[in-house]
Write a protein that holds these residues in place. Structure first.
Motif, PDB file in Angstrom:
ATOM      1  N   ILE A  27      14.642  70.523  30.935  1.00 48.58           N
ATOM      2  CA  ILE A  27      14.300  70.521  29.505  1.00 48.58           C
ATOM      3  C   ILE A  27      12.817  70.821  29.309  1.00 48.58           C
ATOM      4  O   ILE A  27      12.438  71.556  28.386  1.00 48.58           O
ATOM      5  N   GLU A  28      11.966  70.267  30.179  1.00 47.66           N
ATOM      6  CA  GLU A  28      10.524  70.527  30.079  1.00 47.66           C
ATOM      7  C   GLU A  28      10.226  72.020  30.120  1.00 47.66           C
ATOM      8  O   GLU A  28       9.382  72.529  29.370  1.00 47.66           O
ATOM      9  N   ALA A  29      10.908  72.729  31.008  1.00 49.64           N
ATOM     10  CA  ALA A  29      10.689  74.176  31.097  1.00 49.64           C
ATOM     11  C   ALA A  29      11.310  74.903  29.903  1.00 49.64           C
ATOM     12  O   ALA A  29      10.730  75.860  29.372  1.00 49.64           O
ATOM     13  N   PHE A  70      12.776  63.021  23.126  1.00 50.91           N
ATOM     14  CA  PHE A  70      12.589  63.362  24.538  1.00 50.91           C
ATOM     15  C   PHE A  70      11.264  62.795  25.049  1.00 50.91           C
ATOM     16  O   PHE A  70      11.181  62.314  26.189  1.00 50.91           O
ATOM     17  N   TYR A  71      10.245  62.824  24.221  1.00 48.52           N
ATOM     18  CA  TYR A  71       8.972  62.193  24.603  1.00 48.52           C
ATOM     19  C   TYR A  71       9.161  60.702  24.847  1.00 48.52           C
ATOM     20  O   TYR A  71       8.670  60.154  25.847  1.00 48.52           O
ATOM     21  N   ASP A  78       2.831  66.863  26.306  1.00 45.08           N
ATOM     22  CA  ASP A  78       2.819  68.165  25.637  1.00 45.08           C
ATOM     23  C   ASP A  78       3.886  68.270  24.556  1.00 45.08           C
ATOM     24  O   ASP A  78       3.662  68.885  23.511  1.00 45.08           O
ATOM     25  N   ILE A  79       5.064  67.696  24.807  1.00 48.48           N
ATOM     26  CA  ILE A  79       6.138  67.887  23.822  1.00 48.48           C
ATOM     27  C   ILE A  79       5.861  67.105  22.556  1.00 48.48           C
ATOM     28  O   ILE A  79       6.240  67.531  21.453  1.00 48.48           O
ATOM     29  N   LEU A  80       5.177  65.972  22.643  1.00 47.13           N
ATOM     30  CA  LEU A  80       4.802  65.252  21.432  1.00 47.13           C
ATOM     31  C   LEU A  80       3.764  66.049  20.654  1.00 47.13           C
ATOM     32  O   LEU A  80       3.854  66.187  19.427  1.00 47.13           O
ATOM     33  N   THR A  81       2.780  66.592  21.354  1.00 50.17           N
ATOM     34  CA  THR A  81       1.764  67.421  20.698  1.00 50.17           C
ATOM     35  C   THR A  81       2.417  68.612  20.025  1.00 50.17           C
ATOM     36  O   THR A  81       2.094  68.966  18.881  1.00 50.17           O
ATOM     37  N   ALA A  82       3.356  69.255  20.736  1.00 48.39           N
ATOM     38  CA  ALA A  82       4.050  70.415  20.177  1.00 48.39           C
ATOM     39  C   ALA A  82       4.889  70.020  18.970  1.00 48.39           C
ATOM     40  O   ALA A  82       4.905  70.729  17.955  1.00 48.39           O
TER      41      ALA A  82
END
Length: 645
Positions: A27-29, A70-71, A78-82
């Motif tokens: 999922i990260e990718a 997911f965070y 990074d996903i929270l920032t995004a």
């Protein structure tokens, strides 16, 4: 803060733990590819097509709705920032198109507003220390409080005064595009006539006459476009989300006042929540006295799918702030009402309004005779037959914890008529639908469910990555649903296994959890890198789960919290410890033996404890709980870390 240590060695890593960490890495990718392809530098979606009428806001937020979740599970910073960047970018994008005022929807129905806001609620839960989102949460909730200059709420009649409402206040009507309602709208034909008592219009084809189409449109604007409707109950999530910051009474009081008004209307209707209230505060005021006929109500277009969800959301929020167990009847009675009509026959997806949705959920089991219930009610009685909504029954039991609700769920599953003790291969935008298989695991009837579910989720992510990679982005035209169909962040199974929770009720529910985790080293929510979690059993009195540290070198410290909002107290914890005799002598051994374990019990008396996991160790604690011993609050690491000092 109580600390316990995992000492049982990971001799052979559990397959579920390896698959879980692999899913999270995939999922990260995948989300990064989605972001690179479909979003601009400021976070907005790359879209230059048209938007029509009042609809569409939800479709721009929905592609990101579970990224903050997911965070919280342990995804990267990074996903929270995004996720925040995309919320900000989409908000600017929709403001430029005239759909938002002061960052909030100008005015639309709460079936769709709820879909828009699950992303916002998840962001608030993921980082409640963010002052900008906190200010927004309070400001948005106050749009509906008594005395708000928007005029959305009438405290005298205890109603939200129009089905379409928002930052621009009550917005009369049901949309300019439906001032006439012609038969040429083939996408709406499966739902039938919005109103079945307009003179001279008895069947869909009558709308082919322009004068009839105009009269239907006028009737919709005048009768469905004013007054309160049951789906407006989802607005209580705005107030509940704001209340979770400081437990401010202004938000609690409004939830109780508004929900109590609907509860009184339900009690006057034999316990069944009606779907409409007129401007003078009377049920059926614009519908010949009938309890059905309102916008997104029992008669049109979705029935139980929308009204049942709103009742569950309202009951959940009321119980969160008040704790009165009788509120669950608001959600129970609609389910009991349709269950009392149940019949067994083959399901024809072409004859029901949610046929395609259920067709994918049932798979090859659609060939069997199964239990069907009606989702809608009009002057002709109950109609529009679908399989029993197991997800609603599961949500009711999961929230209430009552033996009666568990029995209701078990009886419905026993009569279902299809093979529910299996992982069916499908994914819909709600990131839900696999509750029955999970319940079978929790009951000890489906030991392979964790592995099968994770393999399914990995397949979902792989398929969506393939769709993203083959898409040239030009072929989609004006399809504002495309992004949510290829969102590669799959969190349903991770939420079940790690948080012990079903997915958020999609039309406006708050994110929920039975367990929350905090990475002590990174000082943030979520599982540490290399750690996997699996909830094995849960009830209102206890929860059992396993934590595994797959890292061969690093020790991990995990703060485990009972209750998604820190509301539950861990009275005691029982856990496994390594017994004597392992790993055994160096010489004369060629086999791999499992270590002997013993059980130890420790009192806790708090809503958190620390679990220390040395390299390649695991632990299976059981928390004995007192549910809702503390006020529910948004939680931050700085708050929970006080006990670590």
């Amino acid at each position: 803060m109580t600390t316990i240590t995992g000492s049982t060695p990971v001799v052979q890593p559990p397959e579920w733990a390896v698959l879980q960490r692999h899913l999270m890495a995939t999922i990260e990718a995948a989300w990064r590819e989605f972001e690179a392809k479909y979003t601009g530098l400021d976070g907005r979606l790359r879209y230059h097509g048209q938007m029509f009428g009042r609809d569409g806001v939800d479709d721009f937020y929905e592609p990101f709705f579970n990224w903050p979740t997911f965070y919280l599970l342990g995804g990267s910073d990074d996903i929270l920032t995004a996720a925040k960047r995309h919320w900000e970018g989409v908000t600017r994008q929709l403001t430029e198109r005239g759909f938002l005022i002061d960052e909030y929807e100008r005015g639309y129905d709460w079936f769709h507003q709820g879909e828009s806001l699950v992303f916002f609620y998840a962001l608030c839960a993921a980082d409640p220390a963010d002052p900008v989102f906190r200010e927004r949460a309070l400001r948005f909730a106050r749009l509906y409080l008594p005395g708000s200059p928007t005029g959305n709420y009438d405290p005298g009649h205890r109603i939200i005064v129009a089905p379409h409402n928002g930052s621009g206040g009550p917005r009369p009507g049901v949309g300019e595009e439906w001032e006439s309602y012609p038969a040429t709208q083939l996408g709406m034909k499966p739902y039938g006539l919005p109103l079945d008592d307009v003179p001279g219009i008895r069947v869909w084809d009558d709308l082919a006459v322009p004068a009839n189409a105009d009269r239907m449109g006028q009737a919709m604007q005048e009768r469905m476009g004013v007054g309160d409707t049951a789906v407006n109950l989802a607005a209580t999530s705005l107030a509940a989300n704001a209340w979770l910051y400081d437990n401010a009474t202004e938000f609690r009081d409004w939830i109780i006042e508004y929900v109590d008004a609907w509860r009184a209307r339900a009690e006057a209707n034999d316990g069944l929540i009606p779907d409409n209230v007129g401007p003078a505060g009377k049920v059926g005021e614009l519908h010949s006295g009938d309890w059905y006929g309102g916008h997104y109500g029992w008669a049109w277009p979705h029935g139980l799918h929308s009204v049942g969800s709103a009742a569950l959301i309202a009951a959940t929020n009321d119980f969160l702030v008040r704790g009165d167990e009788s509120i669950w009847n608001l959600a129970r009675v609609p389910l009991d009402t349709v269950l009392a009509q149940a019949r067994r026959r083959r399901f024809d997806p072409k004859s029901s309004t949610l046929g395609h949705w259920w067709e994918t959920h049932l798979g090859e089991d659609i060939q069997y005779e199964i239990e069907l219930v009606p989702y809608r009610h009009s002057t002709g009685g109950w109609f529009d037959w679908h399989p029993v909504p197991i997800h609603f029954l599961f949500w009711l039991w999961w929230n209430s914890g009552s033996d009666g609700d568990r029995s209701r769920l078990e009886q419905a599953l026993a009569r279902a008529g299809y093979r529910w003790r299996r992982v069916q291969q499908f994914r819909d935008k709600e990131e839900a639908g696999h509750e029955a298989a999970w319940f079978a695991w929790l009951r000890g009837e489906y030991p392979d469910q964790p592995r099968q579910s994770l393999l399914m989720a990995l397949g979902q992510v792989s398929q969506r990555l393939a769709l993203i990679r083959q898409d040239d982005t030009l072929s989609q035209g004006d399809d504002i649903h495309w992004w949510q169909q290829v969102n590669p962040v799959a969190t349903e199974i991770l939420s079940q296994q790690i948080l012990g929770a079903p997915t958020t009720l999609y039309n406006g529910g708050l994110p929920v959890a039975r367990l929350r985790y905090w990475d002590h080293e990174r000082e943030r929510p979520g599982l540490p890198e290399g750690v996997a979690a699996l909830v094995r059993d849960l009830s209102d009195e206890a929860i059992t789960f396993t934590l595994v540290n797959l890292d061969p070198v690093r020790t991990r410290r995990v703060v485990v919290q009972a209750g998604g909002w820190g509301e539950d107290r861990i009275d005691q914890v029982t856990f496994d410890t390594l017994g004597d005799g392992w790993p055994g002598p160096v010489h004369g051994r060629s086999d791999i033996t499992e270590p002997a374990v013993e059980r130890q019990q420790v009192p806790v008396g708090a809503n958190q404890l620390v679990i220390k996991l040395p390299p390649l160790t695991q632990i299976t604690p059981t928390f004995r709980l007192t549910r809702r011993a503390y006020p529910a609050r948004h939680q931050t690491y700085s708050t929970i870390s006080e006990g670590l000092r």
